[in-house]
Design a protein around this motif. Structure first.
Motif, PDB file in Angstrom:
ATOM      1  N   ARG A  94      -7.541  -2.934   8.521  1.00 58.03           N
ATOM      2  CA  ARG A  94      -8.146  -1.602   8.468  1.00 58.03           C
ATOM      3  C   ARG A  94      -9.418  -1.678   7.631  1.00 58.03           C
ATOM      4  NH1 ARG A  94      -3.093  -1.584   7.370  1.00 58.03           N
ATOM      5  NH2 ARG A  94      -3.258  -0.902   5.227  1.00 58.03           N
TER       6      ARG A  94
ATOM      7  N   VAL B 247      -9.575   5.078  14.093  1.00 57.87           N
ATOM      8  CA  VAL B 247      -8.363   5.796  13.718  1.00 57.87           C
ATOM      9  C   VAL B 247      -8.690   7.284  13.699  1.00 57.87           C
ATOM     10  CG1 VAL B 247      -6.623   6.143  11.929  1.00 57.87           C
ATOM     11  CG2 VAL B 247      -7.521   3.846  12.383  1.00 57.87           C
TER      12      VAL B 247
ATOM     13  N   SER C 239      -3.409   9.533  11.064  1.00 57.94           N
ATOM     14  CA  SER C 239      -2.322   8.640  10.658  1.00 57.94           C
ATOM     15  C   SER C 239      -1.427   9.355   9.653  1.00 57.94           C
ATOM     16  CB  SER C 239      -2.871   7.337  10.063  1.00 57.94           C
ATOM     17  OG  SER C 239      -3.595   7.618   8.875  1.00 57.94           O
ATOM     18  N   ASP C 240      -0.264   8.748   9.414  1.00 61.25           N
ATOM     19  CA  ASP C 240       0.680   9.254   8.403  1.00 61.25           C
ATOM     20  C   ASP C 240       0.943  10.747   8.521  1.00 61.25           C
ATOM     21  OD1 ASP C 240      -0.701   7.000   5.999  1.00 61.25           O
ATOM     22  OD2 ASP C 240       1.019   6.709   7.289  1.00 61.25           O
TER      23      ASP C 240
END
Length: 106
Positions: free
Chosen positions: A57, A97, A100-101
């Motif tokens: 990342r 991305v 996320s999460d």
């Protein structure tokens, strides 16, 4: 954030040694680059072959340049890779991305 994914294959009998090499040499190399936000190594065995994915990342394309150089999609290899890998794929894949999460999708 950008995710960079590299794929490599080795003989299954060499997979533990290759994983050790990645942990000792490659992962610290990635982590030392400003803008690297993390490294994950994935392994899947398929018969006598082991597949590895290096999922990294990055904060930006500029950060990736600090690791890979100006050709952002060109795969980076180490001299030791010749002891393990069955072939040398020329390119990696990049994904932006979007969430996320538990973030809602963008």
């Amino acid at each position: 954030m950008i995710v960079r994914i590299w794929h490599g294959r080795t003989q299954r009998e060499r997979a533990y040694a290759y994983a050790a090499f990645l942990a000792e040499r490659a992962i610290p190399d990635y982590r030392a680059v400003a803008g690297n936000l993390g490294v994950s190594v994935l392994r899947r065995d398929e018969g006598e072959i082991s597949h590895f994915l290096m999922v990294t990342r990055w904060a930006s394309e500029e950060a990736i340049r600090g690791f890979a150089g100006d050709d952002l999609l060109k795969a980076k290899y180490y001299p030791e890779d010749t002891d393990f890998l069955l072939e040398f794929e020329p390119q990696v894949q990049h994904y932006r991305v979007l969430g996320s999460d538990g973030d809602p999708p963008v």
